[in-house]
Structures are given as structure tokens and as C-alpha cells.
Design a protein around this motif. Structure first.
Motif, PDB file in Angstrom:
ATOM      1  N   THR A  87       0.807  -1.217   0.000  1.00 17.70           N
ATOM      2  CA  THR A  87       0.000   0.000   0.000  1.00 17.70           C
ATOM      3  C   THR A  87       0.845   1.275   0.000  1.00 17.70           C
ATOM      4  O   THR A  87       0.314   2.360  -0.207  1.00 17.70           O
ATOM      5  CB  THR A  87      -0.945   0.024   1.215  1.00 17.70           C
ATOM      6  OG1 THR A  87      -0.179  -0.086   2.417  1.00 17.70           O
ATOM      7  CG2 THR A  87      -1.948  -1.130   1.144  1.00 17.70           C
ATOM      8  N   THR A  88       2.153   1.143   0.251  1.00 17.38           N
ATOM      9  CA  THR A  88       3.057   2.296   0.251  1.00 17.38           C
ATOM     10  C   THR A  88       4.365   1.897  -0.406  1.00 17.38           C
ATOM     11  O   THR A  88       4.905   0.829  -0.112  1.00 17.38           O
ATOM     12  CB  THR A  88       3.344   2.787   1.684  1.00 17.38           C
ATOM     13  OG1 THR A  88       2.134   3.276   2.266  1.00 17.38           O
ATOM     14  CG2 THR A  88       4.385   3.899   1.689  1.00 17.38           C
ATOM     15  N   ARG A 417       1.105   4.676  10.033  1.00 18.61           N
ATOM     16  CA  ARG A 417       1.005   3.646   9.004  1.00 18.61           C
ATOM     17  C   ARG A 417       1.777   2.417   9.472  1.00 18.61           C
ATOM     18  O   ARG A 417       2.560   2.470  10.418  1.00 18.61           O
ATOM     19  CB  ARG A 417       1.537   4.159   7.664  1.00 18.61           C
ATOM     20  CG  ARG A 417       0.762   5.352   7.156  1.00 18.61           C
ATOM     21  CD  ARG A 417       1.096   5.752   5.733  1.00 18.61           C
ATOM     22  NE  ARG A 417       0.475   7.029   5.417  1.00 18.61           N
ATOM     23  CZ  ARG A 417      -0.761   7.174   4.965  1.00 18.61           C
ATOM     24  NH1 ARG A 417      -1.524   6.112   4.755  1.00 18.61           N
ATOM     25  NH2 ARG A 417      -1.247   8.383   4.714  1.00 18.61           N
ATOM     26  N   ASP A 427      -4.696   1.543   5.799  1.00 15.74           N
ATOM     27  CA  ASP A 427      -3.957   0.808   4.773  1.00 15.74           C
ATOM     28  C   ASP A 427      -3.922  -0.637   5.248  1.00 15.74           C
ATOM     29  O   ASP A 427      -3.237  -0.966   6.230  1.00 15.74           O
ATOM     30  CB  ASP A 427      -2.522   1.330   4.653  1.00 15.74           C
ATOM     31  CG  ASP A 427      -2.437   2.768   4.177  1.00 15.74           C
ATOM     32  OD1 ASP A 427      -3.414   3.264   3.586  1.00 15.74           O
ATOM     33  OD2 ASP A 427      -1.385   3.400   4.402  1.00 15.74           O
ATOM     34  N   VAL A 457      -6.477   1.125   0.738  1.00 14.87           N
ATOM     35  CA  VAL A 457      -5.513   2.219   0.846  1.00 14.87           C
ATOM     36  C   VAL A 457      -6.265   3.458   1.319  1.00 14.87           C
ATOM     37  O   VAL A 457      -7.224   3.892   0.676  1.00 14.87           O
ATOM     38  CB  VAL A 457      -4.822   2.488  -0.502  1.00 14.87           C
ATOM     39  CG1 VAL A 457      -3.848   3.657  -0.382  1.00 14.87           C
ATOM     40  CG2 VAL A 457      -4.093   1.234  -0.995  1.00 14.87           C
TER      41      VAL A 457
END
Length: 488
Positions: A87-88, A417, A427, A457
Motif C-alpha cells: 500500500t506504500t 502507518r 492501509d 488504501v
């Protein structure tokens, strides 16, 4: 008492929260992009319910080592990453970043791995961040500023070290980029664009990142015979500049160095006693970068990932191409240039030892613009979860997830996160621990993983049963707003 109905409920999931602790059964509620409730299973209600019975929900994976700088703009669906549960992405690794540089010449290797001259069109991090926001990628994007990118801006002759005046120009560009939200500074002293730089040049730049609260990531000068000296150089830079060091894609390359991960990891452990050091790795015995005739030894297998003059050779072994042409492998490599290659340069016991090291984060190091890429682009994270955790039992599933989530978020200063907790950004990835598996192979690398059911997300469903949503909710992760998420 009135029942609260949330935007989305993930129901009856086995929660692996990213901390490394054992899973627990729960419902997770999402509203306004955040995790707003975690409650006993089957107790919450939502306008949309994802039934996760028999499945794991984990924080979305953070790919700390990518070269997705251009991909997040040109192909914002980001399927190679989204289908892994990522997601990142952290871009700009190995000294190679798409900004800040308004290219006035053809980008030299390795900058050519991520773009042509027309692609290097972002003179500032602000301009790049604006382009990312306009593209609205499906994943979050954090960026590092690359040493090679700074050098092509400021250094008249890349074959020498920078002068004091050139270092000052690079420092000013880096400071502006850090102010605009970059997460840190990266170098790739292995590459010709930066090889002539000594450590004083690196330290002068790392200090700028340190002053802004950033990190220093290093593709060290030598992962072959000189690996220990190169590790020392990177650690020394971090110590002198007073900032955390992240050692990129840690490995012991070449048959002469197989087995030396016992030495390198012992060295890292010793240095960690007095400074902040992390490392990342990908779960394969092969690496991938530009095809360099100097690293063609006729011993290790080398597969061509792209060739501009001979695109028909992608996916083929260099040895076979050389035999077909009736030349040695170095000559064949020169004829294929400019090109990229997959180098089968590591041994499995070293890979497992590095992956098992408790401070190792997972990074794919995938090259999205290769026509026949290394399978890590599509398979790195499921391979760790399936092959190395479930099948080989190198570590528990909870520990595997920690290396992809909280460990990574903490190293890069992403405060809300990489963890499942109240008020964290939603996320999330929902997967089947019994079936999650990488499908990408060296012969057929563009294959999505199996076992991923949903990816969210920033509270938006980005992937459902292998199909991506038309709504993309990724954000550009500004260092300041991520570290101090309540500021406006």
C-alpha cells in the motif's frame, strides 16, 4: 442503545497488527480513511462488510526499496505492487530519483533505468509531488532524493569528486527537496555516476537530510570482495552526519563471497550498538540492474531484462546469446548495451540468513520499466509470507508481517502507518495465509500473486479478488505531515 454503522467493516478476521505479536480474532471498522474501532468478532456493523472468516488482516505492506518514481505517475493503477498487498512505496533508492532534475542531457546509467530525458522533467520535489497527486496512484508514495540525481544537476564531470562549490549546489537542492517533504537522501556509490565521490561528499549531503529529520539509505560501494569496507563507509557516513542509515538490498555477491553474511551481519550488529542502522532485502538469489560488462565473469548466470539494440534478447541468458553470436560474454554484453540484466549472484543460505536477521525490512527493488523484469517486481512480499514464512518456517507469519509494516514505518518516520491501531490510516491487506504465494518466475515474471483477497488504501478498497478499483486513494507522503500527522 443505537447501533453505529461504519463505512466498512472487516469482519471476523485474524488480526496481525504489525507488532510481531500473535494474531487475535476481531472486527475492524473504517471511517473517514482511518481505523476507528477494533472490537470482538461479529460485533460491528458497516455499510459495506468484508467477510474475512479464515483470513488474516494485516497492515498494508510498505515496500521500502522501489524504483517506482515514474511508474506511480505513468501507470498509477500500480498492479505489480497492489496485487502483493503493498500500500506504500518508497521511491528514489540507490541514488536514483526522478526528481529534482530538469534533464538537459540523456540520463546516464543507472538513471536510465527509470526514465529517458523527457521523463526527468521535475526540477523540484514540489513539482514531482504535484505530479504524483494529479496522477492519484493507487498506493501511497514516499520519496528519497538520489545522490546521482543531485550530481547530474551540479557536477560538471561525473568521473571526479565534487568541488566545494558543487557540493554547496547539491546541498541547496537537497535542502529544498527535504523541505518539500522528501523522507531522506539515498546514494549508490556502486554506480559510475557516483563512484568518484568520496565519503566526505556523501557526509556533506547526509548532514542536510539529518538536519531535516531524514534518513540516509545506501547502495554500498561494493557488495563483492570489498563488502565489509563498503559497509563501514556507509555506517561511518551515518555516524558523522548523525542520522539513521539503511543498508540497501543487503547481500554478499559473487561466489567468492558466498557465506560471508555471517561476517556482514555481525558487523552490522556491532555498529548498531552505537548508531541507528537498518537494512532491507529481497527474497531471491538474483539481483537486477544495468548490464555492466565489468561484472560479466563467465561464472554466474546472467539473464537479459531488456536491450535497446536487441529487444528480441530479453529473457534470454547471456551465455546462450554469446554462443549464438560466436563471441565471449563480455563482447556480447557490450553489443547488447544499453541493457539491463538479472544476475544470479547470491547463495540461498546467505539470503535466508539476511532475511532472518531481526532488523531486516522487505523491499522488492523491482524495476518496473524492464521489458522482462526480475520476478521480485510482482512477487517479493507474497514470497516472504508463503515460501519463507509458511513453507520454510524462517519466522512466524506475525514476524514476517512486522518486517513489512511497523519496522518499515518506524525507520522512515511514518507514524500512523504500518500498524493496526485506532486512528491509524486504514492501509490494510486481507489474505489467506494457507494459499498466499508468489506466481512470478524468472521465465514468466509478470504474474500476480495468489491468496490476496482485498487491499485497502486510506480506507478505500483498492483491490478486490484480483481486480483493482477505478477509485485510487494513494497519497504523496510528506515527511513532516507523516511524522506529525495532526498538523495541517
Amino acid at each position: 442503545m443505537q447501533t453505529v454503522t461504519y463505512d466498512i467493516i472487516i469482519r471476523n478476521a485474524d488480526v496481525i497488527d504489525g507488532s510481531g505479536t500473535a494474531p487475535y480474532r476481531a472486527d475492524i471498522a473504517i471511517a473517514d480513511q482511518k481505523i476507528v474501532a477494533i472490537a470482538p468478532a461479529l460485533s460491528l456493523h458497516g455499510y459495506e462488510t468484508l467477510d474475512a472468516t479464515g483470513l488474516v488482516v494485516a497492515p498494508g505492506f510498505i515496500d521500502v526499496h522501489t524504483h517506482d518514481d515514474r511508474e506511480v505517475i505513468d501507470a498509477p493503477a500500480m498492479l505489480p505492487k497492489l496485487t502483493q498487498g503493498v500500500t506504500t512505496v518508497i521511491t528514489g533508492n540507490c541514488g536514483i530519483s526522478l526528481s529534482p532534475w530538469l534533464a538537459d542531457k540523456i540520463p546516464p546509467a543507472p538513471l536510465s533505468l527509470i526514465g529517458t530525458q523527457k521523463d526527468y522533467r521535475y526540477a523540484s520535489v514540489q513539482e514531482y509531488a504535484k505530479a504524483v497527486k494529479q496522477a492519484q496512484p493507487a498506493v501511497n508514495v514516499g520519496m528519497l532524493i538520489g545522490h546521482s540525481t543531485l550530481r547530474v544537476n551540479a557536477v560538471a564531470d561525473l568521473a571526479r569528486g565534487a568541488t566545494e562549490e558543487e557540493i554547496k549546489v547539491m546541498q541547496d537542492i537537497l535542502a529544498a527537496g527535504m523541505h518539500a517533504g522528501a523522507l531522506g537522501f539515498s546514494s549508490g556509490l556502486f554506480y559510475q555516476t557516483s563512484k568518484a565521490a568520496d565519503n566526505s561528499e556523501v557526509i556533506a549531503l547526509a548532514k542536510i537530510s539529518a538536519a531535516a529529520g531524514g534518513v540516509y539509505t545506501s547502495h554500498i560501494r561494493d557488495e563483492y570482495n570489498g563488502v565489509l569496507d563498503a559497509l563501514a563507509e556507509a555506517c561511518d557516513a551515518g555516524q558523522a552526519a548523525k542520522l539513521p542509515v539503511i543498508l540497501s538490498h543487503h547481500k554478499c555477491a559473487g561466489p567468492a563471497n558466498w557465506g560471508r553474511s555471517t561476517e556482514t551481519l555481525a558487523y552490522v550488529t556491532e555498529r548498531r550498538k552505537t548508531q541507528a542502522i537498518g537494512l532491507d532485502a529481497y527474497p531471491y538469489t538474483a539481483g537486477s540492474t544495468v548490464l555492466d560488462p565489468d561484472y560479466v565473469d563467465g561464472v554466474i548466470r546472467i539473464m537479459i531484462s531488456f536491450s535497446q539494440p536487441h529487444p528480441e534478447m530479453q529473457g534470454r541468458d547471456l551465455a546462450d546469446i554469446a554462443a549464438e553470436w560466436g563471441v565471449d560474454q563480455k563482447t556480447a554484453a557490450r553489443r547488447l548495451h544499453p541493457a539491463g540484466a538479472v544476475y544470479f549472484q547470491m547463495r540461498e543460505d546467505d539470503v535466508e540468513r539476511v532475511l532472518s536477521y531481526p532488523h531486516t525490512m522487505i523491499g522488492s527493488d523491482g524495476l518496473p520499466h524492464d521489458s522482462h523484469p526480475h520476478p521480485r517486481l510482482w512477487g517479493a512480499f507474497p514470497r516472504v509470507l508463503g515460501h519463507y514464512s509458511r513453507d520454510k518456517k524462517l519466522f512466524t507469519l506475525a514476524e514476517a508481517v512486522r518486517r513489512m509494516t511497523t519496522l518499515s514505518a518506524d525507520h522512515f518516520g511514518l507514524k500512523q502507518r504500518g500498524r493496526i491501531a485506532l486512528n491509524c490510516w486504514a492501509d490494510l491487506v486481507v489474505f489467506d495465509p494457507a494459499s498466499i504465494s508468489d506466481q512470478a518466475t524468472f521465465a514468466s515474471p509478470k504474474q500476480a500473486a495468489t491468496g490476496i483477497h482485498w487491499v485497502l488504501v486510506n480506507g478505500t478498497i483498492a483491490l478486490a479478488n484480483g481486480k483493482s478499483s477505478t477509485i485510487r486513494a494513494g497519497r504523496f507522503l510528506d515527511r513532516q505531515s507523516e511524522r506529525f500527522p495532526n498538523q495541517t
